[in-house]
Motif scaffolding. Sequence first.
Motif, PDB file in Angstrom:
ATOM      1  N   HIS A  16       1.345  -1.472   0.148  1.00 50.86           N
ATOM      2  CA  HIS A  16      -0.012  -0.179   0.306  1.00 50.86           C
ATOM      3  C   HIS A  16       0.690   1.493  -0.111  1.00 50.86           C
ATOM      4  N   ILE A  17       0.292   2.648  -0.572  1.00 46.56           N
ATOM      5  CA  ILE A  17       0.816   3.622  -0.818  1.00 46.56           C
ATOM      6  C   ILE A  17       0.274   4.739  -0.330  1.00 46.56           C
ATOM      7  N   PHE A  18       1.361   5.344   0.687  1.00 50.65           N
ATOM      8  CA  PHE A  18       0.708   7.099   1.037  1.00 50.65           C
ATOM      9  C   PHE A  18       1.259   8.228   0.467  1.00 50.65           C
ATOM     10  N   GLY A  19       0.743   8.671  -0.013  1.00 48.06           N
ATOM     11  CA  GLY A  19       1.223   9.985  -1.174  1.00 48.06           C
ATOM     12  C   GLY A  19       0.203  11.268  -0.763  1.00 48.06           C
ATOM     13  N   GLY A  20       1.262  12.298  -0.741  1.00 51.25           N
ATOM     14  CA  GLY A  20       1.075  13.645  -0.518  1.00 51.25           C
ATOM     15  C   GLY A  20       1.620  14.406  -1.498  1.00 51.25           C
ATOM     16  N   PHE A  21       0.786  16.179  -1.134  1.00 57.04           N
ATOM     17  CA  PHE A  21       1.546  17.064  -1.401  1.00 57.04           C
ATOM     18  C   PHE A  21       1.259  18.329  -0.551  1.00 57.04           C
ATOM     19  N   THR A  22       2.571  19.481  -0.723  1.00 54.71           N
ATOM     20  CA  THR A  22       2.416  20.691  -0.315  1.00 54.71           C
ATOM     21  C   THR A  22       3.207  21.899  -1.610  1.00 54.71           C
ATOM     22  N   PHE A  23       2.501  22.602  -1.053  1.00 59.37           N
ATOM     23  CA  PHE A  23       3.353  23.947  -2.116  1.00 59.37           C
ATOM     24  C   PHE A  23       3.238  24.977  -0.635  1.00 59.37           C
ATOM     25  N   GLN A  24       3.922  24.432   0.449  1.00 51.88           N
ATOM     26  CA  GLN A  24       5.147  24.629   1.778  1.00 51.88           C
ATOM     27  C   GLN A  24       6.059  25.306   1.221  1.00 51.88           C
ATOM     28  N   ASP A  25       7.114  26.164   0.730  1.00 49.38           N
ATOM     29  CA  ASP A  25       8.206  26.529   0.731  1.00 49.38           C
ATOM     30  C   ASP A  25       9.155  25.181   2.076  1.00 49.38           C
ATOM     31  N   VAL A  26       9.827  24.651   1.447  1.00 50.02           N
ATOM     32  CA  VAL A  26      10.624  23.835   2.532  1.00 50.02           C
ATOM     33  C   VAL A  26      12.345  24.452   2.243  1.00 50.02           C
ATOM     34  N   PRO A  27      12.987  25.207   2.642  1.00 51.45           N
ATOM     35  CA  PRO A  27      14.083  25.780   2.363  1.00 51.45           C
ATOM     36  C   PRO A  27      15.185  24.435   2.213  1.00 51.45           C
ATOM     37  N   GLY A  28      15.699  24.720   0.729  1.00 53.68           N
ATOM     38  CA  GLY A  28      16.838  23.430   0.510  1.00 53.68           C
ATOM     39  C   GLY A  28      16.951  22.788  -0.554  1.00 53.68           C
ATOM     40  N   TYR A  65       5.517  19.829  -4.251  1.00 49.19           N
ATOM     41  CA  TYR A  65       6.162  18.545  -4.373  1.00 49.19           C
ATOM     42  C   TYR A  65       5.185  17.890  -3.730  1.00 49.19           C
ATOM     43  N   GLN A  66       5.773  16.238  -4.390  1.00 45.73           N
ATOM     44  CA  GLN A  66       4.751  15.437  -4.309  1.00 45.73           C
ATOM     45  C   GLN A  66       5.273  14.545  -3.621  1.00 45.73           C
ATOM     46  N   TRP A  67       4.847  13.481  -2.909  1.00 42.98           N
ATOM     47  CA  TRP A  67       5.560  12.730  -1.756  1.00 42.98           C
ATOM     48  C   TRP A  67       5.267  11.076  -1.768  1.00 42.98           C
ATOM     49  N   TRP A  68       5.592  10.101  -1.378  1.00 50.16           N
ATOM     50  CA  TRP A  68       4.959   8.962  -0.968  1.00 50.16           C
ATOM     51  C   TRP A  68       5.473   7.865  -0.211  1.00 50.16           C
ATOM     52  N   VAL A  69       5.367   7.336   0.105  1.00 54.63           N
ATOM     53  CA  VAL A  69       5.906   6.492   1.044  1.00 54.63           C
ATOM     54  C   VAL A  69       4.646   5.017   0.453  1.00 54.63           C
ATOM     55  N   LEU A  70       5.957   4.248   0.793  1.00 60.59           N
ATOM     56  CA  LEU A  70       5.356   2.402   0.010  1.00 60.59           C
ATOM     57  C   LEU A  70       5.760   1.228   1.388  1.00 60.59           C
ATOM     58  N   GLU A  71       5.227   0.506   1.127  1.00 59.59           N
ATOM     59  CA  GLU A  71       5.216  -0.561   2.676  1.00 59.59           C
ATOM     60  C   GLU A  71       4.690  -1.476   1.610  1.00 59.59           C
ATOM     61  N   ALA A  72       5.017  -2.752   2.884  1.00 57.88           N
ATOM     62  CA  ALA A  72       4.128  -4.422   2.486  1.00 57.88           C
ATOM     63  C   ALA A  72       3.177  -4.530   3.426  1.00 57.88           C
ATOM     64  N   LEU A 101      12.726  14.349   2.460  1.00 57.28           N
ATOM     65  CA  LEU A 101      11.357  13.192   2.291  1.00 57.28           C
ATOM     66  C   LEU A 101      10.573  13.710   3.394  1.00 57.28           C
ATOM     67  N   PRO A 102      11.283  13.586   4.407  1.00 61.08           N
ATOM     68  CA  PRO A 102      10.477  13.981   6.123  1.00 61.08           C
ATOM     69  C   PRO A 102       9.586  15.103   6.357  1.00 61.08           C
ATOM     70  N   GLU A 103      10.985  16.068   6.178  1.00 64.89           N
ATOM     71  CA  GLU A 103      10.834  18.165   5.721  1.00 64.89           C
ATOM     72  C   GLU A 103       9.171  17.936   5.251  1.00 64.89           C
ATOM     73  N   LEU A 104       9.115  17.672   3.216  1.00 64.33           N
ATOM     74  CA  LEU A 104       7.776  17.665   2.901  1.00 64.33           C
ATOM     75  C   LEU A 104       6.356  16.644   3.798  1.00 64.33           C
ATOM     76  N   ILE A 105       6.774  15.759   4.039  1.00 66.21           N
ATOM     77  CA  ILE A 105       5.466  15.227   5.019  1.00 66.21           C
ATOM     78  C   ILE A 105       5.193  16.217   5.539  1.00 66.21           C
ATOM     79  N   ALA A 106       6.411  16.837   6.423  1.00 64.16           N
ATOM     80  CA  ALA A 106       5.845  17.556   8.061  1.00 64.16           C
ATOM     81  C   ALA A 106       5.402  18.804   7.565  1.00 64.16           C
ATOM     82  N   ALA A 107       5.325  19.219   6.197  1.00 57.70           N
ATOM     83  CA  ALA A 107       5.100  20.396   5.557  1.00 57.70           C
ATOM     84  C   ALA A 107       3.713  20.380   4.859  1.00 57.70           C
ATOM     85  N   THR A 108       3.104  18.902   4.959  1.00 57.25           N
ATOM     86  CA  THR A 108       1.727  18.940   4.159  1.00 57.25           C
ATOM     87  C   THR A 108       0.815  19.064   5.213  1.00 57.25           C
ATOM     88  N   ASP A 109      -0.775  19.155   4.615  1.00 52.34           N
ATOM     89  CA  ASP A 109      -1.902  19.753   5.531  1.00 52.34           C
ATOM     90  C   ASP A 109      -2.296  17.748   5.778  1.00 52.34           C
TER      91      ASP A 109
END
Length: 413
Positions: A180-192, A221-228, A254-262
């Motif tokens: 299964h996959i968890f996916g999200g997106f954010t338009f927050q500014d994440v420096p660097g 940015y969009q992101w996803w994490v996937l596991e068994a 990646l951790p910072e983008l997830i943290a910035a996601t609603d």
Amino acid sequence: MSKSSSGQRVAIIGAGPAGMAAALSLSQTEHEVVLFERYKEARPAGNILNLWPPPIKALGLMGVDTKELGAPCQSEFRRADGKVRAVIHLPQAVIDEYRGGFIGMLRPQLYRRMLAALPDGVLRLNQQIDSFDQDETGVTLRLSDGSTEKFDVLVGADGIDSLVRKTLWGDSPKRDHKLHIFGGFTFQDVPGIERGRCVVSHTKTVQGSWTSIRDGDRNGYQWWVLEATHGEEDSGDDLYGRAAKLGSEFAFPLPELIAATDPADVQRWDIRDRVPMKQWSQGRVTLVGDAAHSTSPYAAYGAGMAIEDGYFLGRRLAGVDLSDQAAVEAALKAYEEPRKPHTKLQSNLAFNLGRVFHHAPAPLRPLRDLVFDHTGMLQKVIGDATPGEIIAQLDEIDHTETAFRGEVASSAA
């Protein structure tokens, strides 16, 4: 081409990317096309999306506005700590034409662009098809309101649970990837963060990825994490919390983008497909997209192949006398035969990569990672093979479009 006065008509069931692409391509021919959608609106299933250059090219040829459609990215495979394992190197000419090799966007943006390009009167919303049958004179659809309507050709773009496929070939079991996959997106500014990248990373058991996106005038940015999947953890409601926990194993950003996601912008879905079909068409009926070749997001090509299917189908039916059963069957065969090897390759590659990265026995994982880190195997299988497939599809579109434009000119003369 002008629309035929002979009543030759094509019905398409399902207004996802495959159905809309088929409708767009067919709308540029002499045939009348009707696109049936069972819901009150054509709505995307999911939020995040990537497209390679071939579907972008096909969209443009079908009249879709592709300007600033997504963010161009270079794709890389990395270890969780950031070590690069493989890079997809497309020819510079392709990168220059498409502003990059891989385009990151939100799925609703693609739907808006495709819907805007559909001619008036093509899309019929809130119309459920219950059944159909065919003979040498055409295909009769039976709608849930009790009415019937006859067409010359039927296209099943109705997804992994396709009524059209089941009617033609019977039911078949879904292939559960146990992922299964968890996916999200954010338009927050994440420096660097370096923009213009699609980065796919792996721990011993988890895939994590992030990609630049553009939606309208917004960069994000969009992101996803996937596991068994292993049972009880699959049913939790805290999608954001689970995604954050899985993403914490990876390097910046990646951790910072997830943290910035609603949390409201996080989705989860199980990965299932079906074994690729040996035949898509029967008589006057054919399949496109997931109805023919449902594909795990591990290929990052499901929506792209669906768009290509619709494009090629419309071009193959251009100039064909749809009242001629033999001519229709020949055109549908000419459509599906070049598509099957490409789509089968992508579907099986996605399935096998999922097994390698997420279902390898624990004792073999260190050996697998040693091979990926210290040999060119991953570069060869993904980094070097992918550009060849992309270029082949671009060439096929060029060849097909040349023939189609010749048909248009001949009809107009």
